[in-house]
Design a protein around this motif. Sequence first.
Motif, short mmCIF file in Angstrom:
data_model
loop_
_atom_site.label_atom_id
_atom_site.label_comp_id
_atom_site.label_asym_id
_atom_site.label_seq_id
_atom_site.Cartn_x
_atom_site.Cartn_y
_atom_site.Cartn_z
N ILE A 89 -17.85 -89.52 90.54
CA ILE A 89 -18.86 -88.53 90.92
C ILE A 89 -20.24 -89.06 90.57
O ILE A 89 -20.47 -89.53 89.46
CB ILE A 89 -18.60 -87.19 90.19
CG1 ILE A 89 -17.27 -86.61 90.64
CG2 ILE A 89 -19.73 -86.20 90.45
CD1 ILE A 89 -16.85 -85.36 89.89
N LEU A 90 -21.14 -89.01 91.52
CA LEU A 90 -22.50 -89.47 91.30
C LEU A 90 -23.36 -88.39 90.67
O LEU A 90 -24.30 -88.67 89.94
CB LEU A 90 -23.14 -89.90 92.62
CG LEU A 90 -22.53 -91.08 93.33
CD1 LEU A 90 -23.20 -91.29 94.68
CD2 LEU A 90 -22.67 -92.33 92.48
N GLY A 91 -23.08 -87.16 90.99
CA GLY A 91 -23.88 -86.05 90.51
C GLY A 91 -23.86 -84.93 91.54
O GLY A 91 -23.01 -84.90 92.41
N ASP A 92 -24.80 -84.03 91.41
CA ASP A 92 -24.88 -82.87 92.29
C ASP A 92 -26.16 -82.90 93.10
O ASP A 92 -27.18 -83.40 92.64
CB ASP A 92 -24.88 -81.58 91.47
CG ASP A 92 -23.61 -81.39 90.66
OD1 ASP A 92 -22.52 -81.66 91.20
OD2 ASP A 92 -23.71 -80.98 89.48
N ILE A 93 -26.08 -82.33 94.26
CA ILE A 93 -27.26 -82.07 95.07
C ILE A 93 -27.37 -80.55 95.17
O ILE A 93 -26.45 -79.90 95.66
CB ILE A 93 -27.16 -82.69 96.47
CG1 ILE A 93 -27.05 -84.21 96.38
CG2 ILE A 93 -28.36 -82.27 97.33
CD1 ILE A 93 -26.78 -84.90 97.70
#
Length: 73
Positions: free
Chosen positions: A2-6
């Motif tokens: 997971i890269l992160g959230d948008i």
Amino acid sequence: GILGDIVISPVFARMQAEKAGHSFEHEVKILAAHGLLHLLGYDHETSDEDAEEMEGLEIEILAKLNIANPYQE
């Protein structure tokens, strides 16, 4: 991984869309592409060169979604 959230504010997206004269859905795509590039490590606030690189990539992504360059005046 997971890269992160948008996170996209619908209120902000709707205001931006109205200001730019295009649809809410169009604006969400622009914001999502921009957010994705940030997750990948691009940052338009670090230098003019970085801003140009990020803008170019964003234009390429949006073109594939049939969205014109949002930076053209």
